[in-house]
Motif scaffolding. Structure first.
Motif, PDB file in Angstrom:
ATOM      1  N   ILE A  62       0.842  -1.202   0.000  1.00 55.18           N
ATOM      2  CA  ILE A  62       0.000   0.000   0.000  1.00 55.18           C
ATOM      3  C   ILE A  62       0.875   1.250   0.000  1.00 55.18           C
ATOM      4  O   ILE A  62       0.612   2.208  -0.723  1.00 55.18           O
ATOM      5  N   PHE A  63       1.929   1.248   0.825  1.00 58.61           N
ATOM      6  CA  PHE A  63       2.805   2.415   0.939  1.00 58.61           C
ATOM      7  C   PHE A  63       3.875   2.469  -0.157  1.00 58.61           C
ATOM      8  O   PHE A  63       4.788   3.287  -0.094  1.00 58.61           O
ATOM      9  N   CYS A  64       3.767   1.589  -1.154  1.00 57.45           N
ATOM     10  CA  CYS A  64       4.663   1.570  -2.315  1.00 57.45           C
ATOM     11  C   CYS A  64       6.120   1.336  -1.933  1.00 57.45           C
ATOM     12  O   CYS A  64       7.039   1.796  -2.612  1.00 57.45           O
ATOM     13  N   ARG A  65       6.325   0.583  -0.852  1.00 52.54           N
ATOM     14  CA  ARG A  65       7.693   0.223  -0.464  1.00 52.54           C
ATOM     15  C   ARG A  65       8.170  -0.997  -1.226  1.00 52.54           C
ATOM     16  O   ARG A  65       9.352  -1.300  -1.242  1.00 52.54           O
ATOM     17  N   THR A  66       7.218  -1.709  -1.827  1.00 50.31           N
ATOM     18  CA  THR A  66       7.532  -2.886  -2.625  1.00 50.31           C
ATOM     19  C   THR A  66       6.468  -3.034  -3.699  1.00 50.31           C
ATOM     20  O   THR A  66       5.355  -2.519  -3.552  1.00 50.31           O
ATOM     21  N   ASP A  67       6.809  -3.746  -4.748  1.00 47.04           N
ATOM     22  CA  ASP A  67       5.830  -4.049  -5.783  1.00 47.04           C
ATOM     23  C   ASP A  67       5.268  -5.452  -5.625  1.00 47.04           C
ATOM     24  O   ASP A  67       4.538  -5.929  -6.483  1.00 47.04           O
ATOM     25  N   LYS A  68       5.623  -6.104  -4.513  1.00 46.04           N
ATOM     26  CA  LYS A  68       5.096  -7.438  -4.219  1.00 46.04           C
ATOM     27  C   LYS A  68       3.891  -7.283  -3.292  1.00 46.04           C
ATOM     28  O   LYS A  68       4.044  -6.793  -2.169  1.00 46.04           O
ATOM     29  N   PRO A  69       2.705  -7.687  -3.730  1.00 40.08           N
ATOM     30  CA  PRO A  69       1.522  -7.531  -2.877  1.00 40.08           C
ATOM     31  C   PRO A  69       1.650  -8.196  -1.501  1.00 40.08           C
ATOM     32  O   PRO A  69       1.098  -7.701  -0.525  1.00 40.08           O
ATOM     33  N   GLN A  70       2.389  -9.291  -1.416  1.00 39.81           N
ATOM     34  CA  GLN A  70       2.539  -9.975  -0.136  1.00 39.81           C
ATOM     35  C   GLN A  70       3.519  -9.257   0.784  1.00 39.81           C
ATOM     36  O   GLN A  70       3.658  -9.610   1.943  1.00 39.81           O
ATOM     37  N   GLY A  71       4.200  -8.246   0.280  1.00 37.14           N
ATOM     38  CA  GLY A  71       5.144  -7.497   1.104  1.00 37.14           C
ATOM     39  C   GLY A  71       6.548  -8.047   0.961  1.00 37.14           C
ATOM     40  O   GLY A  71       6.842  -8.862   0.100  1.00 37.14           O
ATOM     41  N   THR A  72       7.400  -7.580   1.827  1.00 40.07           N
ATOM     42  CA  THR A  72       8.797  -7.971   1.812  1.00 40.07           C
ATOM     43  C   THR A  72       9.167  -8.562   3.150  1.00 40.07           C
ATOM     44  O   THR A  72       8.830  -8.012   4.186  1.00 40.07           O
ATOM     45  N   THR A  73       9.838  -9.671   3.123  1.00 43.06           N
ATOM     46  CA  THR A  73      10.340 -10.262   4.353  1.00 43.06           C
ATOM     47  C   THR A  73      11.750  -9.744   4.548  1.00 43.06           C
ATOM     48  O   THR A  73      12.600  -9.891   3.678  1.00 43.06           O
ATOM     49  N   TYR A  74      11.952  -9.122   5.682  1.00 41.98           N
ATOM     50  CA  TYR A  74      13.248  -8.529   5.960  1.00 41.98           C
ATOM     51  C   TYR A  74      14.087  -9.461   6.811  1.00 41.98           C
ATOM     52  O   TYR A  74      13.594 -10.076   7.742  1.00 41.98           O
ATOM     53  N   ALA A  75      15.338  -9.544   6.495  1.00 43.12           N
ATOM     54  CA  ALA A  75      16.288 -10.299   7.307  1.00 43.12           C
ATOM     55  C   ALA A  75      16.895  -9.320   8.303  1.00 43.12           C
ATOM     56  O   ALA A  75      17.299  -8.221   7.925  1.00 43.12           O
ATOM     57  N   PHE A  76      16.924  -9.711   9.554  1.00 46.62           N
ATOM     58  CA  PHE A  76      17.503  -8.862  10.579  1.00 46.62           C
ATOM     59  C   PHE A  76      19.013  -8.967  10.504  1.00 46.62           C
ATOM     60  O   PHE A  76      19.583 -10.025  10.688  1.00 46.62           O
ATOM     61  N   ASN A  77      19.636  -7.870  10.180  1.00 42.44           N
ATOM     62  CA  ASN A  77      21.091  -7.804  10.084  1.00 42.44           C
ATOM     63  C   ASN A  77      21.573  -6.628  10.916  1.00 42.44           C
ATOM     64  O   ASN A  77      21.713  -5.518  10.407  1.00 42.44           O
ATOM     65  N   PRO A  78      21.789  -6.867  12.200  1.00 38.71           N
ATOM     66  CA  PRO A  78      22.201  -5.742  13.040  1.00 38.71           C
ATOM     67  C   PRO A  78      23.544  -5.187  12.597  1.00 38.71           C
ATOM     68  O   PRO A  78      24.421  -5.925  12.164  1.00 38.71           O
ATOM     69  N   THR A  79      23.670  -3.885  12.697  1.00 39.11           N
ATOM     70  CA  THR A  79      24.916  -3.250  12.296  1.00 39.11           C
ATOM     71  C   THR A  79      25.921  -3.239  13.438  1.00 39.11           C
ATOM     72  O   THR A  79      27.103  -3.090  13.211  1.00 39.11           O
ATOM     73  N   ILE A  80      25.443  -3.377  14.660  1.00 42.40           N
ATOM     74  CA  ILE A  80      26.331  -3.393  15.821  1.00 42.40           C
ATOM     75  C   ILE A  80      26.166  -4.740  16.509  1.00 42.40           C
ATOM     76  O   ILE A  80      25.066  -5.137  16.867  1.00 42.40           O
ATOM     77  N   THR A  81      27.236  -5.450  16.664  1.00 43.75           N
ATOM     78  CA  THR A  81      27.177  -6.722  17.367  1.00 43.75           C
ATOM     79  C   THR A  81      27.941  -6.579  18.677  1.00 43.75           C
ATOM     80  O   THR A  81      29.038  -6.020  18.703  1.00 43.75           O
ATOM     81  N   PRO A  82      27.337  -7.061  19.763  1.00 39.01           N
ATOM     82  CA  PRO A  82      28.035  -6.944  21.042  1.00 39.01           C
ATOM     83  C   PRO A  82      29.269  -7.839  21.066  1.00 39.01           C
ATOM     84  O   PRO A  82      29.344  -8.852  20.373  1.00 39.01           O
ATOM     85  N   ASP A  83      30.215  -7.441  21.846  1.00 42.23           N
ATOM     86  CA  ASP A  83      31.411  -8.236  22.063  1.00 42.23           C
ATOM     87  C   ASP A  83      30.983  -9.611  22.556  1.00 42.23           C
ATOM     88  O   ASP A  83      30.099  -9.733  23.402  1.00 42.23           O
ATOM     89  N   LYS A  84      31.589 -10.678  22.031  1.00 37.68           N
ATOM     90  CA  LYS A  84      31.173 -12.036  22.413  1.00 37.68           C
ATOM     91  C   LYS A  84      31.287 -12.270  23.905  1.00 37.68           C
ATOM     92  O   LYS A  84      30.409 -12.884  24.503  1.00 37.68           O
ATOM     93  N   GLU A  85      32.335 -11.791  24.515  1.00 36.05           N
ATOM     94  CA  GLU A  85      32.506 -12.010  25.954  1.00 36.05           C
ATOM     95  C   GLU A  85      31.443 -11.247  26.738  1.00 36.05           C
ATOM     96  O   GLU A  85      30.888 -11.762  27.706  1.00 36.05           O
ATOM     97  N   GLU A  86      31.137 -10.060  26.285  1.00 34.27           N
ATOM     98  CA  GLU A  86      30.082  -9.269  26.930  1.00 34.27           C
ATOM     99  C   GLU A  86      28.738  -9.998  26.815  1.00 34.27           C
ATOM    100  O   GLU A  86      27.973 -10.060  27.765  1.00 34.27           O
ATOM    101  N   MET A  87      28.459 -10.558  25.639  1.00 35.35           N
ATOM    102  CA  MET A  87      27.218 -11.296  25.428  1.00 35.35           C
ATOM    103  C   MET A  87      27.181 -12.548  26.288  1.00 35.35           C
ATOM    104  O   MET A  87      26.139 -12.882  26.850  1.00 35.35           O
ATOM    105  N   ARG A  88      28.271 -13.246  26.436  1.00 31.22           N
ATOM    106  CA  ARG A  88      28.320 -14.444  27.285  1.00 31.22           C
ATOM    107  C   ARG A  88      28.001 -14.072  28.738  1.00 31.22           C
ATOM    108  O   ARG A  88      27.250 -14.771  29.401  1.00 31.22           O
ATOM    109  N   ARG A  89      28.555 -12.968  29.225  1.00 31.71           N
ATOM    110  CA  ARG A  89      28.270 -12.532  30.597  1.00 31.71           C
ATOM    111  C   ARG A  89      26.793 -12.192  30.754  1.00 31.71           C
ATOM    112  O   ARG A  89      26.173 -12.527  31.756  1.00 31.71           O
ATOM    113  N   PHE A  90      26.219 -11.542  29.737  1.00 34.06           N
ATOM    114  CA  PHE A  90      24.802 -11.199  29.780  1.00 34.06           C
ATOM    115  C   PHE A  90      23.948 -12.463  29.849  1.00 34.06           C
ATOM    116  O   PHE A  90      23.019 -12.561  30.647  1.00 34.06           O
ATOM    117  N   ILE A  91      24.252 -13.441  29.022  1.00 37.38           N
ATOM    118  CA  ILE A  91      23.496 -14.700  29.025  1.00 37.38           C
ATOM    119  C   ILE A  91      23.613 -15.382  30.384  1.00 37.38           C
ATOM    120  O   ILE A  91      22.625 -15.879  30.922  1.00 37.38           O
TER     121      ILE A  91
END
Length: 117
Positions: A62-91
């Motif tokens: 409807i908003f003309c962001r795509t020409d596919k009536p079913q819409g667009t499936t977006y893949a989440f690709n974060p631009t910032i990834t936390p440090d692995k050790e920091e993420m391990r401590r968080f988990i």
């Protein structure tokens, strides 16, 4: 604005539905639908949702962001990834050590973090 109206008109005409019939479905007036289609005014978001439901198309279409009536499936690709050790401590902090599933859940998250290895 005009692109959205053009898309609305195109969908309606492709199914051979009158402005009055569409207006009844989205709880608007025929003159409102005419103004939306001609880009004179913006339809409220609830009208756009009803319109998308009626024609079974995505809001992206409807908003003309795509020409596919079913819409667009977006893949989440974060631009910032936390440090692995920091993420391990968080988990580690997130789990109750008394839980019998604690180790299994943590290990699953660590594997996901490493890319499913």
């Amino acid at each position: 604005m005009k692109q959205i109206g053009k898309r609305m008109k195109e969908l309606r005409e492709n199914l051979g539905i009158s402005q009055a019939a569409l207006a009844e479905y989205i709880h608007a007036t025929q003159s409102s639908v005419n103004r939306y289609e001609n880009g004179q005014t913006s339809p409220p978001i609830d009208y756009l949702r009803r319109f998308a439901d009626f024609f079974d198309v995505s809001m992206d279409y409807i908003f003309c962001r795509t020409d596919k009536p079913q819409g667009t499936t977006y893949a989440f690709n974060p631009t910032i990834t936390p440090d692995k050790e920091e993420m391990r401590r968080f988990i580690e902090m997130c789990f109750d050590p008394a839980s019998p599933m604690n180790e299994k859940l943590k290990e699953t998250l660590f594997q996901m973090m490493e890319g499913g290895k």
